[in-house]
Design an enzyme around this catalytic site. Sequence first.
Site, PDB file in Angstrom:
ATOM      1  N   ASP A   8      76.572  30.416  96.329  1.00 22.00           N
ATOM      2  CA  ASP A   8      76.023  29.127  96.766  1.00 22.00           C
ATOM      3  C   ASP A   8      75.847  28.189  95.569  1.00 22.00           C
ATOM      4  OD1 ASP A   8      75.841  30.053  99.352  1.00 22.00           O
ATOM      5  OD2 ASP A   8      73.746  30.657  99.154  1.00 22.00           O
TER       6      ASP A   8
HETATM    7  N1  URA Z   1      74.017  35.497  99.246  1.00 19.92           N
HETATM    8  C1  URA Z   1      73.494  34.248  99.323  1.00 19.92           C
HETATM    9  O1  URA Z   1      72.618  33.982 100.133  1.00 19.92           O
HETATM   10  N2  URA Z   1      73.953  33.328  98.455  1.00 19.92           N
HETATM   11  C2  URA Z   1      74.898  33.579  97.531  1.00 19.92           C
HETATM   12  O2  URA Z   1      75.264  32.691  96.768  1.00 19.92           O
HETATM   13  C3  URA Z   1      75.429  34.875  97.471  1.00 19.92           C
HETATM   14  C4  URA Z   1      74.971  35.814  98.341  1.00 19.92           C
END
Ligand code: URA
Length: 240
Positions: free
Chosen positions: A102
Amino acid sequence: MERLQKVMAHCGVASRRKSEELIQAGRVTVNGKKVTELGVKVNPSDKIEVDGVPIYQEQPVYYLFYKPKNVISAVSDDKDRPVVNDYFTRVPERIFPVGRLDYDTSGLLLMTNDGEFANLLTHPKHEIDKVYVAKVKGIATKEALKPLRNGIRIEGRKTAPARFKVLSTDHRKGTSVVELIIHEGRNHQVKNMLSVVGFPVMKLKREKVGTLDLIGLNPGDYRELTKKEVSQLYVLANKE
Ligand code: URA
């Protein structure tokens, strides 16, 4: 010399299976000659075309990147926000991230131009462990996190069993730090899993993928994977 379909997959034309279909459909030429059999091998100087469009044979390259937070896991962004490829301006190959983190998540992200490697690593059936460390709201306990061990329902689908550890709790601030190990890669998976058991994520970092970690790197740094590390990942991914 490498098999034609493998080279095509490396170049990002399509998966190896799809590349085989393109070959069998008579859509691929090598040095101007149509190839329809799957056994053909090519070397880097051979000219490969798909539907008359040349493909550029790059050597496969593999990087381990410490993605800072507030960077998009994409090659480019139409709104001109920072993307992971901004950190690789000195790498001439057309690399892309293997899976994604993310925007606000930091940590270990692999970058490559090898489409087949990327598919192999991101397919959940290959079960490569990813270790995340999350700072969460609330005082996490083993008991409260227990449902994660058996899998929980997110958007109608059960998650695979996860392992976890409560690394620390801060009773004054009402926060905890939790390590979560999963091998799936669904959208926002760690945030969703922790929020379902009552611990919204405030900060998230991916510390490990398979045997790889971030030791020696700062956010924004990258290093090339060694040949041994690449083959270890292939071995991990191929175990069924
Ligand atoms: N899980 C999440 O919620 N975000 C990420 O970036 C990776 C795994």
